[in-house]
Scaffold this active site. Structure first.
Site, PDB file in Angstrom:
ATOM      1  N   ASN A   1       0.872  -1.179   0.000  1.00  0.00           N
ATOM      2  CA  ASN A   1       0.000   0.000   0.000  1.00  0.00           C
ATOM      3  C   ASN A   1       0.909   1.230   0.000  1.00  0.00           C
ATOM      4  OD1 ASN A   1      -1.767   2.072   0.565  1.00  0.00           O
ATOM      5  ND2 ASN A   1      -2.202   1.419   2.678  1.00  0.00           N
TER       6      ASN A   1
ATOM      7  N   LYS B   1       0.064   4.228  -0.224  1.00  0.00           N
ATOM      8  CA  LYS B   1      -0.573   5.421   0.381  1.00  0.00           C
ATOM      9  C   LYS B   1      -0.363   6.631  -0.532  1.00  0.00           C
ATOM     10  CE  LYS B   1       0.295   3.352   4.819  1.00  0.00           C
ATOM     11  NZ  LYS B   1       0.231   3.505   6.262  1.00  0.00           N
TER      12      LYS B   1
ATOM     13  N   HIS C   1      -9.476   1.105   5.207  1.00  0.00           N
ATOM     14  CA  HIS C   1      -8.181   1.288   5.883  1.00  0.00           C
ATOM     15  C   HIS C   1      -8.365   2.287   7.027  1.00  0.00           C
ATOM     16  CE1 HIS C   1      -4.012   2.411   6.581  1.00  0.00           C
ATOM     17  NE2 HIS C   1      -3.650   1.332   5.912  1.00  0.00           N
TER      18      HIS C   1
ATOM     19  N   GLU D   1      -6.674   4.660   8.008  1.00  0.00           N
ATOM     20  CA  GLU D   1      -6.411   6.071   7.666  1.00  0.00           C
ATOM     21  C   GLU D   1      -7.612   6.686   6.955  1.00  0.00           C
ATOM     22  OE1 GLU D   1      -2.614   5.469   5.757  1.00  0.00           O
ATOM     23  OE2 GLU D   1      -1.746   4.948   7.692  1.00  0.00           O
TER      24      GLU D   1
ATOM     25  N   GLU E   1      -5.350  -4.993  10.846  1.00  0.00           N
ATOM     26  CA  GLU E   1      -4.278  -4.025  11.056  1.00  0.00           C
ATOM     27  C   GLU E   1      -4.525  -3.236  12.340  1.00  0.00           C
ATOM     28  OE1 GLU E   1      -2.377  -2.841   7.049  1.00  0.00           O
ATOM     29  OE2 GLU E   1      -4.153  -1.618   7.316  1.00  0.00           O
TER      30      GLU E   1
ATOM     31  N   GLY F   1       2.683   2.005  10.733  1.00  0.00           N
ATOM     32  CA  GLY F   1       3.676   3.060  10.538  1.00  0.00           C
ATOM     33  C   GLY F   1       4.406   3.471  11.805  1.00  0.00           C
TER      34      GLY F   1
ATOM     35  N   SER G   1       3.538  -2.401  10.377  1.00  0.00           N
ATOM     36  CA  SER G   1       4.996  -2.417  10.517  1.00  0.00           C
ATOM     37  C   SER G   1       5.629  -3.769  10.168  1.00  0.00           C
ATOM     38  CB  SER G   1       5.400  -1.967  11.934  1.00  0.00           C
ATOM     39  OG  SER G   1       4.969  -0.637  12.166  1.00  0.00           O
TER      40      SER G   1
HETATM   41  C1  PEP Z   1      -0.720  -0.014   6.130  1.00  0.00           C
HETATM   42  O1  PEP Z   1      -0.803   1.175   5.878  1.00  0.00           O
HETATM   43  O2  PEP Z   1      -1.599  -0.756   5.740  1.00  0.00           O
HETATM   44  C2  PEP Z   1       0.431  -0.477   6.889  1.00  0.00           C
HETATM   45  C3  PEP Z   1       0.373  -1.671   7.412  1.00  0.00           C
HETATM   46  O3  PEP Z   1       1.484   0.394   7.018  1.00  0.00           O
HETATM   47  P1  PEP Z   1       2.934   0.049   7.660  1.00  0.00           P
HETATM   48  O4  PEP Z   1       3.388  -1.241   7.035  1.00  0.00           O
HETATM   49  O5  PEP Z   1       3.796   1.215   7.265  1.00  0.00           O
HETATM   50  O6  PEP Z   1       2.745  -0.076   9.124  1.00  0.00           O
END
Ligand code: PEP
Length: 254
Positions: free
Chosen positions: A10, A12, A93, A95, A165, A171, A211
């Site tokens: 992703n 973003k 998601h 975000e 998640e 992040g 992460s």
């Molecule tokens: C995500 O945005 O779906 C995500 C898991 O980000 P990160 O791997 O940077 O934590």
């Protein structure tokens, strides 16, 4: 039937055409790792360019509107992203839920619209740190996921993927413990079986996100009921992203 591990990047709001070289490198590497299904969700502006160049990886979007079209300035429909070459879309998601106040009902409406446009969907769920600390993570996630899934999907279940998640792990460099991941994925599996029956509910892949990096991927991806990973930061370079895909290919199921 056991599906290949699914590793989805992703990007973003990262990436201009200068990043196409990374997408090309990811695609080339994916051709050498056929035990793993690799996909990338770049920003809208790069869907078509990545689709044009990619021979192996799936290309998808990070969101879509729930309507087919109309007066929605700045939005984009499922049919439009499909027309640009997307084969899947990430929905719900955290975000999007945070920045755009997306509730479960809108995620469900988007999921239904995306399926109607022939897209595969990755429906995201996950708890905040406060919810985890209060001991309510499992009940929160199951309720959120149930309300975000399409009302009727029985004839398109192969198009569904779930991504768990935990918000506090996205992040941040923090990851959930393997025990917590196993517990949550087991609970999500039980929900899917309750909703769709043993035969179909046990085939839906449940990705972990938060992460994931090449260094922790092997442990996470070999955890029970983890069918792959949704990767943010570490998907931005071919080296780190394909390090994760490599780890996925080395798990027992891969
Ligand atoms: C995500 O945005 O779906 C995500 C898991 O980000 P990160 O791997 O940077 O934590």
């Amino acid at each position: 039937m056991s599906l290949r591990p699914y590793i989805v990047g992703n990007w973003k709001m990262h990436g201009t055409r200068a990043m196409l070289s990374e997408a090309r490198a990811i695609d080339r590497a994916a051709q050498r790792h056929m035990k793993v299904e690799v996909a990338l969700a770049p920003p809208y502006t790069l869907i078509h360019p990545v689709h044009r160049e990619a021979e192996q990886i799936g290309v998808g979007a990070q969101d879509c509107h729930d309507a087919d079209g109309g007066a929605h300035t700045g939005d984009i429909s499922a049919a439009m992203i499909a027309d640009a070459g997307a084969k899947f879309v990430i929905l719900g998601h955290s975000e999007r839920r945070q920045d755009h106040n997306e509730k479960d009902a809108i995620v469900r409406a988007k999921a239904e619209s995306a399926l109607a446009a022939g897209l595969r969907i990755i429906v995201c769920c996950g708890e905040s740190e406060a919810t985890r600390d209060s001991g309510r993570a499992v009940s929160f996630v199951k309720k959120q996921l149930k309300a975000s899934l399409p009302e009727r999907i029985d004839n398109a279940l192969e198009k569904l993927t779930i991504a768990y998640e935990p918000i506090w792990a996205i992040g941040t460099g923090k990851t959930a413990t393997v025990e917590d991941i196993a517990e949550m994925h087991g609970e999500i599996r039980a929900l899917l079986i309750a909703l769709y029956g043993e035969e179909h509910g046990s085939e839906v892949r449940i990705l972990y996100g938060g992460s994931v990096k090449p260094e922790n991927a092997a442990e996470i991806l070999s955890t029970a009921q983890v069918g792959g990973a949704l990767v943010g930061g570490a998907s931005l370079t071919a080296d780190s992203f394909m390090g994760i895909a490599l780890a996925a290919g080395e798990t027992d199921e891969g």
